[in-house]
Write a protein that holds these residues in place. Structure first.
Motif, PDB file in Angstrom:
ATOM      1  N   LEU A 126      34.167 -12.877  -5.283  1.00  0.00           N
ATOM      2  CA  LEU A 126      33.222 -12.184  -4.406  1.00  0.00           C
ATOM      3  C   LEU A 126      31.781 -12.607  -4.714  1.00  0.00           C
ATOM      4  N   PRO A 127      31.000 -12.950  -3.700  1.00  0.00           N
ATOM      5  CA  PRO A 127      29.574 -13.207  -3.944  1.00  0.00           C
ATOM      6  C   PRO A 127      28.885 -11.893  -4.317  1.00  0.00           C
ATOM      7  N   ALA A 128      27.995 -11.941  -5.307  1.00  0.00           N
ATOM      8  CA  ALA A 128      27.401 -10.674  -5.791  1.00  0.00           C
ATOM      9  C   ALA A 128      26.071 -10.925  -6.492  1.00  0.00           C
ATOM     10  N   CYS A 129      25.325  -9.856  -6.679  1.00  0.00           N
ATOM     11  CA  CYS A 129      24.152  -9.881  -7.555  1.00  0.00           C
ATOM     12  C   CYS A 129      23.973  -8.480  -8.130  1.00  0.00           C
ATOM     13  N   VAL A 130      23.114  -8.364  -9.150  1.00  0.00           N
ATOM     14  CA  VAL A 130      22.976  -7.076  -9.821  1.00  0.00           C
ATOM     15  C   VAL A 130      21.541  -6.869 -10.304  1.00  0.00           C
ATOM     16  N   GLY A 149      20.991  -0.568 -12.217  1.00  0.00           N
ATOM     17  CA  GLY A 149      22.423  -0.844 -12.388  1.00  0.00           C
ATOM     18  C   GLY A 149      23.149  -0.988 -11.056  1.00  0.00           C
ATOM     19  N   ARG A 150      22.450  -1.493 -10.045  1.00  0.00           N
ATOM     20  CA  ARG A 150      23.072  -1.591  -8.710  1.00  0.00           C
ATOM     21  C   ARG A 150      23.690  -2.979  -8.496  1.00  0.00           C
ATOM     22  N   ILE A 151      24.966  -2.962  -8.144  1.00  0.00           N
ATOM     23  CA  ILE A 151      25.673  -4.217  -7.812  1.00  0.00           C
ATOM     24  C   ILE A 151      25.748  -4.317  -6.288  1.00  0.00           C
ATOM     25  N   ILE A 152      25.421  -5.496  -5.764  1.00  0.00           N
ATOM     26  CA  ILE A 152      25.599  -5.733  -4.319  1.00  0.00           C
ATOM     27  C   ILE A 152      26.632  -6.856  -4.211  1.00  0.00           C
ATOM     28  N   PHE A 153      27.662  -6.634  -3.424  1.00  0.00           N
ATOM     29  CA  PHE A 153      28.704  -7.668  -3.342  1.00  0.00           C
ATOM     30  C   PHE A 153      29.266  -7.733  -1.934  1.00  0.00           C
ATOM     31  N   GLY A 154      30.014  -8.838  -1.682  1.00  0.00           N
ATOM     32  CA  GLY A 154      30.540  -9.017  -0.323  1.00  0.00           C
ATOM     33  C   GLY A 154      31.892  -9.698  -0.319  1.00  0.00           C
ATOM     34  N   ASP A 155      32.275 -10.152   0.868  1.00  0.00           N
ATOM     35  CA  ASP A 155      33.614 -10.717   1.072  1.00  0.00           C
ATOM     36  C   ASP A 155      33.761 -12.099   0.443  1.00  0.00           C
ATOM     37  N   ASP A 156      34.949 -12.398  -0.050  1.00  0.00           N
ATOM     38  CA  ASP A 156      35.279 -13.766  -0.449  1.00  0.00           C
ATOM     39  C   ASP A 156      34.934 -14.667   0.746  1.00  0.00           C
ATOM     40  N   ARG A 157      34.178 -15.751   0.459  1.00  0.00           N
ATOM     41  CA  ARG A 157      33.631 -16.549   1.568  1.00  0.00           C
ATOM     42  C   ARG A 157      34.710 -17.278   2.357  1.00  0.00           C
ATOM     43  N   ASN A 177      27.112   2.229  -9.377  1.00  0.00           N
ATOM     44  CA  ASN A 177      26.113   2.140  -8.308  1.00  0.00           C
ATOM     45  C   ASN A 177      26.286   0.786  -7.600  1.00  0.00           C
ATOM     46  N   CYS A 178      26.743   0.803  -6.354  1.00  0.00           N
ATOM     47  CA  CYS A 178      26.973  -0.486  -5.691  1.00  0.00           C
ATOM     48  C   CYS A 178      26.900  -0.367  -4.179  1.00  0.00           C
ATOM     49  N   ASP A 179      26.690  -1.513  -3.554  1.00  0.00           N
ATOM     50  CA  ASP A 179      26.712  -1.602  -2.092  1.00  0.00           C
ATOM     51  C   ASP A 179      27.579  -2.770  -1.695  1.00  0.00           C
ATOM     52  N   LYS A 191      17.463 -11.316  -4.782  1.00  0.00           N
ATOM     53  CA  LYS A 191      17.456 -11.115  -6.236  1.00  0.00           C
ATOM     54  C   LYS A 191      17.008 -12.403  -6.933  1.00  0.00           C
ATOM     55  N   TYR A 192      17.504 -13.525  -6.405  1.00  0.00           N
ATOM     56  CA  TYR A 192      17.185 -14.825  -7.010  1.00  0.00           C
ATOM     57  C   TYR A 192      15.696 -15.149  -6.870  1.00  0.00           C
ATOM     58  N   LEU A 193      15.138 -14.792  -5.717  1.00  0.00           N
ATOM     59  CA  LEU A 193      13.698 -15.031  -5.488  1.00  0.00           C
ATOM     60  C   LEU A 193      12.892 -14.363  -6.602  1.00  0.00           C
ATOM     61  N   PHE A 194      13.263 -13.116  -6.905  1.00  0.00           N
ATOM     62  CA  PHE A 194      12.567 -12.352  -7.942  1.00  0.00           C
ATOM     63  C   PHE A 194      12.809 -12.962  -9.323  1.00  0.00           C
ATOM     64  N   ILE A 195      14.078 -13.178  -9.680  1.00  0.00           N
ATOM     65  CA  ILE A 195      14.376 -13.530 -11.070  1.00  0.00           C
ATOM     66  C   ILE A 195      14.078 -15.002 -11.366  1.00  0.00           C
ATOM     67  N   ALA A 196      14.255 -15.880 -10.386  1.00  0.00           N
ATOM     68  CA  ALA A 196      13.940 -17.296 -10.667  1.00  0.00           C
ATOM     69  C   ALA A 196      12.439 -17.430 -10.914  1.00  0.00           C
ATOM     70  N   ALA A 197      11.624 -16.749 -10.097  1.00  0.00           N
ATOM     71  CA  ALA A 197      10.172 -16.880 -10.251  1.00  0.00           C
ATOM     72  C   ALA A 197       9.683 -16.178 -11.524  1.00  0.00           C
TER      73      ALA A 197
END
Ligand SMILES: NC(=O)C1=CN([C@@H]2O[C@H](COP(=O)(O)OP(=O)(O)OC[C@H]3O[C@@H](n4cnc5c(N)ncnc54)[C@H](OP(=O)(O)O)[C@@H]3O)[C@@H](O)[C@H]2O)C=CC1
Ligand SMILES: CC(C)(CO)C(=O)C(=O)O
Length: 309
Positions: A126-130, A149-157, A177-179, A191-197
């Motif tokens: 599952l694609p996800a971020c936290v 502690g929020r996980i966001i995840f979705g369908d297997d691509r 805690n998840c969506d 999430k990547y925009l924030f953490i990579a920078a």
């Protein structure tokens, strides 16, 4: 009974492992932790301690081991290792996976499911971020500094919604805690925009999230990196809302002033590998592929290379 495996009991795996074990009071799930070294010894002897923002808990997993063959065949694997350990971890998990096993990877990064698929074609990924700010404070002890502690995840691509729907039910029952969003790509890039920078600037300068946010020059560098990432995302077919850079810049305010990024924690330890490949090299590769100029990312790449010597 369903079997859950937390693979890698560091900041992220330790946080979610402790929450899941704490909330599994009716023993509906068998929860195993895969850890190693002194950390594993301490967990086996005294349990796993989570020093959270509001409470401290000590939990005892159904099993803690380094040997994946000892655990019951997992229905759900929370993959919580760093990117430099991912391939080996997936090859290990693959030994106990079935067609029904679901991997929920909580690593930072925009191409984690594709990387996992190099080493297994079984089950679902599952694609996800936290969003969580946690680290191993000492063997057996995880400390939280910010993040909800929020996980966001979705369908297997490729394989569709079934695994994500089942996973949503498990996470809900364990009060995580998840969506669940069928297509979470924009959330993962956000999430990547924030953490990579911020990860790049905190690692290259040695400043905390709060110090970078309060320093006008460094904050302008974070903003410039974010602007370059927005352009690269667009080349990849992901379009951010116009406000996203300002929103992502301000996310640093939601962490304690002294919070460090996980990239920075590794970077500060000369004995450890780090995730530069995930946050910088990956972006340079996309820039090269689409012939996009990314001068601020290139500048920080050189700074990181200098500091690493
Ligand atoms: N920490 C945070 O606040 C956040 C981190 N992330 C992302 O989550 C991912 C994990 O980060 P984080 O939790 O900080 O990382 P940590 O380094 O704290 O945890 C990873 C854990 O996995 C263990 N591990 C790796 N390979 C194995 C193996 N084969 N067998 C047993 N144990 C293994 C490591 O052991 P050892 O120490 O011995 O190597 C370590 O304890 C990263 O991609 C990070 O960018 C995302 C959001 C927040
Ligand atoms: C900044 C933080 C803690 C936010 O979740 C993070 O993702 C990381 O350090 O990798």
């Amino acid at each position: 009974m369903k079997n859950i495996c937390i693979y890698g009991v560091g900041g992220v795996g330790g946080y979610f492992g402790a929450k899941m074990i704490q909330n599994n009071s009716n023993n509906h799930y068998h929860i195993s932790l895969i850890a190693r070294g002194n950390h594993l010894d301490k967990i086996q002897k005294s349990g796993l301690k989570l020093i959270g923002e509001n409470e401290t808990v000590v939990v005892h997993p159904d099993m803690a081991t380094q040997n994946i063959l000892e655990i019951p065949q997992p229905d759900l694997v929370l993959m919580c290792v760093k990117s430099y350990d991912l391939a080996a971890a997936v090859q290990d998990v693959n030994r106990v996976m079935t067609a029904e096993t679901v991997i929920l990877p909580l690593l930072n990064g925009i191409n984690i499911p594709e990387r996992i698929r190099i080493d297994t074609d079984k089950g679902a990924v599952l694609p996800a971020c936290v969003y969580v700010g946690t680290h191993v404070a000492e063997p057996g002890v995880i400390k939280q500094k910010g993040g909800n502690g929020r996980i966001i995840f979705g369908d297997d691509r490729i394989k569709g919604a079934k695994a994500a729907v089942q996973t949503a039910a498990i996470l809900k029952e364990l009060s995580i805690n998840c969506d669940y969003l069928p297509n979470p790509d924009l959330e993962i890039w956000t999430k990547y925009l924030f953490i990579a920078a911020y990860g790049t600037v905190t690692s290259a300068t040695g400043k905390t999230l709060g110090e970078v946010y309060e320093n006008n020059q460094l904050k302008s560098h974070v903003k410039a990196i974010m602007t370059e990432i927005v352009e690269l995302a667009s080349q990849k077919g992901v379009e951010f809302e116009e406000m996203e850079i300002m929103r992502s810049l301000d996310k640093a305010k939601s962490f304690p002033f002294e919070a460090k990024t996980s990239f920075q924690r590794d970077f500060e330890n000369p004995l450890k590998k780090n995730e530069k490949e995930l946050f910088v090299d990956n972006l340079l590769a996309i820039a090269e592929e689409f012939k996009v100029n990314v001068p601020m990312i290139e500048h920080y790449n050189l700074l990181l290379q200098d500091r690493a010597q």
